[in-house]
Design a protein around this motif. Structure first.
Motif, PDB file in Angstrom:
ATOM      1  N   GLY A  35       0.734  -1.126   0.024  1.00 15.70           N
ATOM      2  CA  GLY A  35       0.042  -0.060  -0.151  1.00 15.70           C
ATOM      3  C   GLY A  35       0.879   1.360   0.012  1.00 15.70           C
ATOM      4  O   GLY A  35       2.116   1.171   0.047  1.00 15.70           O
ATOM      5  N   ASN A  36       0.190   2.426  -0.098  1.00 11.44           N
ATOM      6  CA  ASN A  36       0.820   3.445   0.106  1.00 11.44           C
ATOM      7  C   ASN A  36       1.207   4.009   1.337  1.00 11.44           C
ATOM      8  O   ASN A  36       0.817   3.571   2.509  1.00 11.44           O
ATOM      9  CB  ASN A  36      -0.071   4.642  -0.659  1.00 11.44           C
ATOM     10  CG  ASN A  36      -0.588   4.492  -1.941  1.00 11.44           C
ATOM     11  OD1 ASN A  36       0.066   3.691  -2.782  1.00 11.44           O
ATOM     12  ND2 ASN A  36      -1.869   5.025  -2.245  1.00 11.44           N
ATOM     13  N   SER A  37       2.413   4.800   1.448  1.00  8.81           N
ATOM     14  CA  SER A  37       2.900   5.236   2.622  1.00  8.81           C
ATOM     15  C   SER A  37       3.511   6.532   2.441  1.00  8.81           C
ATOM     16  O   SER A  37       4.385   7.044   1.569  1.00  8.81           O
ATOM     17  CB  SER A  37       3.804   4.375   3.441  1.00  8.81           C
ATOM     18  OG  SER A  37       4.940   4.006   2.609  1.00  8.81           O
ATOM     19  N   GLN A  62      -3.418   8.970  -4.482  1.00  8.77           N
ATOM     20  CA  GLN A  62      -2.949   7.940  -5.637  1.00  8.77           C
ATOM     21  C   GLN A  62      -3.817   8.397  -6.940  1.00  8.77           C
ATOM     22  O   GLN A  62      -5.051   8.729  -6.902  1.00  8.77           O
ATOM     23  CB  GLN A  62      -3.645   6.533  -5.174  1.00  8.77           C
ATOM     24  CG  GLN A  62      -2.986   5.347  -6.080  1.00  8.77           C
ATOM     25  CD  GLN A  62      -1.515   5.149  -6.135  1.00  8.77           C
ATOM     26  OE1 GLN A  62      -1.094   5.033  -5.240  1.00  8.77           O
ATOM     27  NE2 GLN A  62      -0.973   5.239  -7.309  1.00  8.77           N
ATOM     28  N   SER A  63      -3.082   8.395  -8.104  1.00  8.27           N
ATOM     29  CA  SER A  63      -3.600   8.444  -9.276  1.00  8.27           C
ATOM     30  C   SER A  63      -4.281   7.026  -9.611  1.00  8.27           C
ATOM     31  O   SER A  63      -3.999   6.039  -9.664  1.00  8.27           O
ATOM     32  CB  SER A  63      -2.568   8.890 -10.311  1.00  8.27           C
ATOM     33  OG  SER A  63      -1.737   7.795 -10.369  1.00  8.27           O
ATOM     34  N   GLY A  64      -5.756   7.250 -10.180  1.00  2.00           N
ATOM     35  CA  GLY A  64      -6.642   6.271 -10.281  1.00  2.00           C
ATOM     36  C   GLY A  64      -6.882   5.641  -9.217  1.00  2.00           C
ATOM     37  O   GLY A  64      -6.504   5.525  -8.039  1.00  2.00           O
ATOM     38  N   THR A 124       1.444  18.072  -8.963  1.00  2.00           N
ATOM     39  CA  THR A 124       0.897  16.929  -9.483  1.00  2.00           C
ATOM     40  C   THR A 124       1.545  15.973 -10.447  1.00  2.00           C
ATOM     41  O   THR A 124       1.046  14.801 -10.914  1.00  2.00           O
ATOM     42  CB  THR A 124      -0.525  17.207 -10.194  1.00  2.00           C
ATOM     43  OG1 THR A 124      -0.169  18.146 -11.144  1.00  2.00           O
ATOM     44  CG2 THR A 124      -1.287  18.104  -9.335  1.00  2.00           C
ATOM     45  N   LYS A 125       2.763  16.231 -10.799  1.00  2.00           N
ATOM     46  CA  LYS A 125       3.711  15.586 -11.601  1.00  2.00           C
ATOM     47  C   LYS A 125       4.944  15.705 -11.524  1.00  2.00           C
ATOM     48  O   LYS A 125       5.277  16.679 -10.710  1.00  2.00           O
ATOM     49  CB  LYS A 125       3.166  15.822 -13.186  1.00  2.00           C
ATOM     50  CG  LYS A 125       3.565  17.045 -13.667  1.00  2.00           C
ATOM     51  CD  LYS A 125       2.974  17.240 -15.106  1.00  2.00           C
ATOM     52  CE  LYS A 125       3.489  18.431 -15.790  1.00  2.00           C
ATOM     53  NZ  LYS A 125       2.486  19.606 -15.159  1.00  2.00           N
ATOM     54  N   ALA A 126       5.850  14.703 -12.023  1.00  2.00           N
ATOM     55  CA  ALA A 126       7.274  14.712 -11.734  1.00  2.00           C
ATOM     56  C   ALA A 126       7.964  15.992 -12.395  1.00  2.00           C
ATOM     57  O   ALA A 126       7.631  16.670 -13.208  1.00  2.00           O
ATOM     58  CB  ALA A 126       7.929  13.588 -12.268  1.00  2.00           C
ATOM     59  N   ASP A 127       8.767  16.621 -11.029  1.00  2.36           N
ATOM     60  CA  ASP A 127       9.565  17.886 -11.558  1.00  2.36           C
ATOM     61  C   ASP A 127       8.765  19.070 -11.219  1.00  2.36           C
ATOM     62  O   ASP A 127       9.302  20.266 -11.298  1.00  2.36           O
ATOM     63  CB  ASP A 127      10.323  17.764 -12.862  1.00  2.36           C
ATOM     64  CG  ASP A 127      11.254  16.718 -12.972  1.00  2.36           C
ATOM     65  OD1 ASP A 127      11.365  16.197 -14.171  1.00  2.36           O
ATOM     66  OD2 ASP A 127      11.953  16.256 -11.986  1.00  2.36           O
ATOM     67  N   GLY A 147       2.386   4.451  -9.641  1.00  7.21           N
ATOM     68  CA  GLY A 147       2.188   5.405 -10.703  1.00  7.21           C
ATOM     69  C   GLY A 147       2.805   6.598 -10.228  1.00  7.21           C
ATOM     70  O   GLY A 147       3.658   6.852  -9.990  1.00  7.21           O
ATOM     71  N   TYR A 148       1.703   7.695 -10.545  1.00  3.43           N
ATOM     72  CA  TYR A 148       2.002   9.045 -10.410  1.00  3.43           C
ATOM     73  C   TYR A 148       1.047   9.879  -9.448  1.00  3.43           C
ATOM     74  O   TYR A 148       0.356  10.218  -9.762  1.00  3.43           O
ATOM     75  CB  TYR A 148       2.118   9.905 -11.766  1.00  3.43           C
ATOM     76  CG  TYR A 148       3.213   8.891 -12.499  1.00  3.43           C
ATOM     77  CD1 TYR A 148       2.833   8.148 -13.513  1.00  3.43           C
ATOM     78  CD2 TYR A 148       4.257   9.412 -12.817  1.00  3.43           C
ATOM     79  CE1 TYR A 148       3.758   7.346 -14.265  1.00  3.43           C
ATOM     80  CE2 TYR A 148       5.381   8.830 -13.359  1.00  3.43           C
ATOM     81  CZ  TYR A 148       5.095   7.945 -14.230  1.00  3.43           C
ATOM     82  OH  TYR A 148       6.097   7.319 -15.039  1.00  3.43           O
ATOM     83  N   PRO A 149       1.421   9.668  -8.180  1.00  6.95           N
ATOM     84  CA  PRO A 149       0.268  10.100  -7.351  1.00  6.95           C
ATOM     85  C   PRO A 149       0.511  11.727  -7.148  1.00  6.95           C
ATOM     86  O   PRO A 149       1.616  12.267  -7.836  1.00  6.95           O
ATOM     87  CB  PRO A 149       0.825   9.582  -5.927  1.00  6.95           C
ATOM     88  CG  PRO A 149       2.250   9.589  -6.026  1.00  6.95           C
ATOM     89  CD  PRO A 149       2.378   8.948  -7.491  1.00  6.95           C
TER      90      PRO A 149
END
Lengths: 113, 113
Positions: free
Chosen positions: B1-3, B94-96, B51-54, B29-31
């Motif tokens: 799970g997420n942490s 979490q995305s989705g 919301t996204k990398a960088d 994924g991409y949280p």
């Protein structure tokens, strides 16, 4: 004013009593959440709701009941209060269908004697 | 799970000092990543998000950059003030799938004059 409001802000009750905490939001956010915050435990999710008439258990649901007949309201009921339920309770809603940030109320400080 | 893992506090600084509060996460994924701030007696408030990398989130002099390669979202401020004293929470969604957020345990910041 738009926002999320909780009532009451403070509540003292006795073990075995039923108590209901109210939560109302004006944004029409689909997702709503109930958390409890205790020293040493951080925020713990009690119940959440994805839409009116859709609710699901979180991490610590035992002893609590929720309902969501209208999008804007999400009451939390302690059916028979116990001392271990003394805590600060926060309601929150989230935008963007649940993907967005959460908006929190100012909390209800509940003491059970 | 997420942490979500945050550095333990309290973090104690003098006014005008540089602040870093570390946050690392585990998720698929991409949280979306968030920092919230909680002042005494209040609910959590969104401080910034990415919301996204960088992506770099920023607000009120605070900044955090979404680092996918190190799964981190460290909070920084160049010069803290006494009024920044609060508890800071790192969180992800979490995305989705289910949009239940995951919160870190919170880091207390105390700033002395």
């Amino acid at each position: 004013d738009a926002g999320i409001t909780q009532s009451p802000r403070y509540k003292i009750t006795e073990t075995g009593r039923q108590v209901t905490l109210m939560c109302h939001q004006t944004w029409s956010h689909s997702y709503m959440f109930w958390y409890r915050q205790d020293l040493g435990h951080g925020l713990r999710l009690i119940y959440y709701s994805a839409a009116a008439d859709i609710t699901d258990k979180g991490e610590v649901p035992d002893g609590y009941v929720v309902s969501r007949s209208k999008t804007e309201n999400f009451p939390l009921t302690l059916e028979s209060a116990t001392r271990s339920q003394t805590s600060v309770y926060f309601c929150a809603s989230s935008e963007s269908g649940g993907r967005g940030p959460q908006h929190f109320g100012d909390g209800t400080r509940l003491s059970i004697l | 799970g997420n942490s979500v893992t945050q550095m333990e506090g309290p973090v104690t600084l003098s006014e005008e000092a540089f602040l870093t509060i570390n946050c690392t996460y585990t998720a698929t994924g991409y949280p979306s990543l968030f920092w919230y701030v909680q002042y005494p007696g209040e609910g959590l408030q969104l401080l910034l998000k990415a919301t996204k990398a960088d992506d770099k989130g920023s607000n009120k002099g605070f900044e955090a950059t979404y680092r996918k390669e190190t799964t981190s979202f460290h909070l920084e401020k160049g010069s803290v003030q006494v009024s920044d004293s609060a508890v800071y929470f790192c969180a992800l969604t979490q995305s989705g799938g289910s949009y239940i957020p995951t919160f870190g345990r919170g880091t207390s910041l105390i700033v002395h004059p």
